[in-house]
Design a protein around this motif. Structure first.
Motif, short mmCIF file in Angstrom:
data_model
loop_
_atom_site.label_atom_id
_atom_site.label_comp_id
_atom_site.label_asym_id
_atom_site.label_seq_id
_atom_site.Cartn_x
_atom_site.Cartn_y
_atom_site.Cartn_z
N VAL A 1 0.83 -1.21 0.00
CA VAL A 1 0.00 0.00 0.00
C VAL A 1 0.87 1.26 0.00
CG1 VAL A 1 -1.93 -1.15 1.13
CG2 VAL A 1 -0.21 0.03 2.53
N ALA A 2 2.13 1.14 0.40
CA ALA A 2 3.02 2.30 0.40
C ALA A 2 3.39 2.73 -1.02
CB ALA A 2 4.29 2.00 1.20
N ILE A 3 3.28 1.82 -1.98
CA ILE A 3 3.65 2.16 -3.36
C ILE A 3 2.75 3.26 -3.92
CG2 ILE A 3 3.84 1.28 -5.71
CD1 ILE A 3 4.60 -1.44 -4.47
N PRO A 4 1.41 3.08 -3.94
CA PRO A 4 0.58 4.18 -4.42
C PRO A 4 0.54 5.37 -3.47
CG PRO A 4 -0.79 2.40 -3.60
CD PRO A 4 0.61 1.89 -3.62
N ALA A 5 0.79 5.13 -2.18
CA ALA A 5 0.78 6.24 -1.22
C ALA A 5 1.93 7.20 -1.47
CB ALA A 5 0.86 5.69 0.21
N GLY B 1 -9.49 3.34 2.20
CA GLY B 1 -9.67 2.03 1.58
C GLY B 1 -9.37 0.89 2.54
N ILE B 2 -8.38 1.08 3.40
CA ILE B 2 -8.04 0.05 4.39
C ILE B 2 -9.24 -0.21 5.30
CG2 ILE B 2 -6.63 -0.44 6.43
CD1 ILE B 2 -4.30 0.95 4.98
N PHE B 3 -9.90 0.85 5.72
CA PHE B 3 -11.04 0.67 6.62
C PHE B 3 -12.24 0.08 5.87
CE2 PHE B 3 -8.63 3.61 9.26
CZ PHE B 3 -8.82 3.03 10.52
N VAL B 4 -12.40 0.41 4.59
CA VAL B 4 -13.49 -0.17 3.81
C VAL B 4 -13.32 -1.68 3.65
CG1 VAL B 4 -14.55 -0.25 1.52
CG2 VAL B 4 -14.05 1.96 2.59
N PHE B 5 -12.06 -2.08 3.36
CA PHE B 5 -11.78 -3.50 3.13
C PHE B 5 -11.21 -4.19 4.37
CE2 PHE B 5 -11.54 -1.51 -1.08
CZ PHE B 5 -12.39 -2.34 -1.80
N LEU C 1 -4.32 -0.95 12.58
CA LEU C 1 -2.89 -0.72 12.81
C LEU C 1 -2.14 -0.53 11.50
CD1 LEU C 1 -2.18 -3.32 15.66
CD2 LEU C 1 -2.70 -0.88 15.86
N LEU C 2 -2.61 -1.18 10.45
CA LEU C 2 -2.00 -1.01 9.13
C LEU C 2 -2.14 0.44 8.65
CD1 LEU C 2 -0.67 -2.37 6.62
CD2 LEU C 2 -2.99 -2.76 5.76
N ALA C 3 -3.31 1.03 8.87
CA ALA C 3 -3.54 2.43 8.47
C ALA C 3 -2.61 3.37 9.24
CB ALA C 3 -5.00 2.80 8.71
N ILE C 4 -2.47 3.14 10.53
CA ILE C 4 -1.57 3.97 11.34
C ILE C 4 -0.13 3.80 10.88
CG2 ILE C 4 -0.71 4.37 13.67
CD1 ILE C 4 -3.43 3.39 14.71
#
Length: 474
Positions: A50-54, A93-97, A112-115
């Motif tokens: 997820v860091a790639i598009p971020a 998106g992380i919270f949606v999925f 925790l992944l979002a944080i």
């Protein structure tokens, strides 16, 4: 900037941080087992994905533009504005999925992944600003801080029975400290952003993003695919093998990290000949530790995994050998790839990386389902060889002439072979049953290798010259 001293500072920080990481993984692997370690490794893999598009290549673009020395504050503020929207979208998106993510990871850790994503992007931005200021050596301590915090916090929470969550909390704490310390150390002050500066960052970053994809891909995509086809225990064993191989390439990455901002400055000044002269000088140091590590792993891969981490990790012994060979090609590739980017040709580096990403993905899907974690290692090795080494070398050679120090590299191979031939009888006659015995054998192999290396007049002269340069400037 003194490239040698900067490289050694980064290497010192990297080796200390990796030693802490290695100790942590060895301890946690024994306490938690491969399944819980697999949860943590999958968490890191998904964070990398997820860091790639971020980021979209902006970190590399910030380092490049700030290293050029103009409008540094405006580039920094423009980068911050560019990074906020994609990070927020991905967090949403992380919270949606979240249910799917939790099911894939094997634990309720999506929040925790979002944080972790927010903290990682913020901390990495401070690091690339320091590198862009040609203060590369000062970033070394940040790696030590991150790993020490992960080990300390993780160890404390593991003892409280938090399992894989303990390691994730340690990771978050380490990222937060790096961000705080990095903000304190950087000297660039954000100024009013502009569309022109944002456009310049985006134009560089869109190519650098592909190179970044390659870096994350080789680190995490095989783990992600193993998680789809196999068990979390296989993920844990494979990732432990991968982490072992990354230790031997620390010097290579330290050199590549140190040369990038200096090469970038020389490129901006039109001094390509200086870059051409330095590349052969850094290739041998980049490979001098990786070559013997491969031969040593061929002899003692099972002992390394079984004695240090536990017998359940021995299933990755062949993957460890293959991945260690991959690091030989990776050691040269990091120098060629960073040189291309410093010469303001991220498009060529991106082209090579894109080929490797596609090849690695295809091979992983085919080989993991057929050969398990060994197939994942083969896929990574083949893709890295063709895209990482061959294509990067060909593209770089079109811009500047590259002199490969064949004689020195051949001597390193011969020295590694001599070391191997002397260790083979020991391997047959002595059963290595403890970590102490393993360390003694590794130390003996190191002494044999270095003694043979010093028999080469050119290598001996180069080593003593570098030593005197470092000592003389202290």
């Amino acid at each position: 900037m003194n490239l040698l001293r900067s490289s050694l500072k980064i290497f010192s920080g990297s080796i200390t941080g990796s030693a802490l990481q290695f100790l942590g993984i060895a301890y946690f692997a024994r306490v938690l087992g491969p399944s819980s370690m697999g949860v943590f490794f999958l968490f890191q893999a998904l964070l990398g994905m997820v860091a790639i598009p971020a980021d979209f290549g902006l970190r590399g673009a910030v380092e490049k533009r700030i290293s050029e020395g103009e409008s540094q504050g405006r580039y920094l503020s423009s980068a911050i504005l560019l990074k906020i929207p994609p990070v927020m979208i991905i967090v949403a998106g992380i919270f949606v999925f979240r249910p799917w993510i939790n099911n894939y990871l094997g634990a309720e850790v999506a929040a925790l992944l979002a944080i972790a994503l927010i903290l990682q992007e913020a901390s990495q931005l401070t690091i690339v600003v320091l590198k862009g200021e040609l203060r590369v050596g000062e970033t070394a301590v940040l790696e030590v801080v991150r790993q020490a915090t992960w080990l300390g916090v993780g160890g404390m929470l593991v003892s409280q029975g938090l399992g894989a969550r303990a390691l994730i909390y340690g990771l978050l704490a380490g990222l937060f400290l790096v961000f705080s310390w990095g903000c304190f150390k950087i000297s660039v002050i954000p100024q009013y952003p502009s569309r022109g500066h944002a456009s310049s960052l985006f134009n560089y970053g869109k190519y650098n993003a592909i190179s970044s994809v390659g870096g994350y891909f080789y680190s995490w995509m095989d783990v992600a695919i193993i998680g789809l086809f196999l068990t979390q225990a296989h993920v844990g064993a494979y990732e432990v093998a991968w982490r072992i191989t990354t230790v031997v390439i620390l010097l290579s990455r330290s050199i590549a990290t140190a040369v990038f901002p200096q090469f970038s400055e020389w490129s901006g000044e039109g001094a390509k000949n200086r870059i051409k002269d330095v590349i052969p000088q850094v290739l041998t140091p980049s490979l001098i530790l990786v070559i013997p590590s491969f031969f040593g792993t061929v002899l003692f891969s099972k002992e390394i995994l079984g004695l240090v981490f536990g017998v359940e990790y021995e299933i990755a012994w062949l993957a460890l050998i293959i991945l260690m060979f991959d690091q030989v090609t990776e050691a040269a590739q990091v120098v060629f790839g960073r040189s291309l980017q410093a010469l303001d040709r991220p498009d060529l580096a991106a082209r090579a990386t894109a080929f490797g990403v596609i090849l690695n993905l295809i091979l992983n899907i085919i080989l993991v389902s057929s050969f398990g974690i060994t197939g994942a290692a083969i896929a990574t090795m083949v893709a890295s060889l063709f895209s990482g080494l061959i294509l990067h070398f060909l593209y770089l050679s079109k811009i500047i002439s590259i002199k490969i120090p064949y004689a020195e590299l051949l001597w390193c191979v011969l020295a590694a072979l001599c070391m191997t031939f002397l260790l083979v009888p020991i391997r047959w006659l002595v059963t290595v049953n403890s970590i102490i015995e393993l360390l003694v054998v590794i130390a003996l192999g190191t002494v044999l290798y270095m003694a043979t290396i010093l028999l080469s007049p050119s290598l001996r002269s180069s080593i003593f010259k570098h030593y005197n340069n470092v000592v003389g400037e202290n």
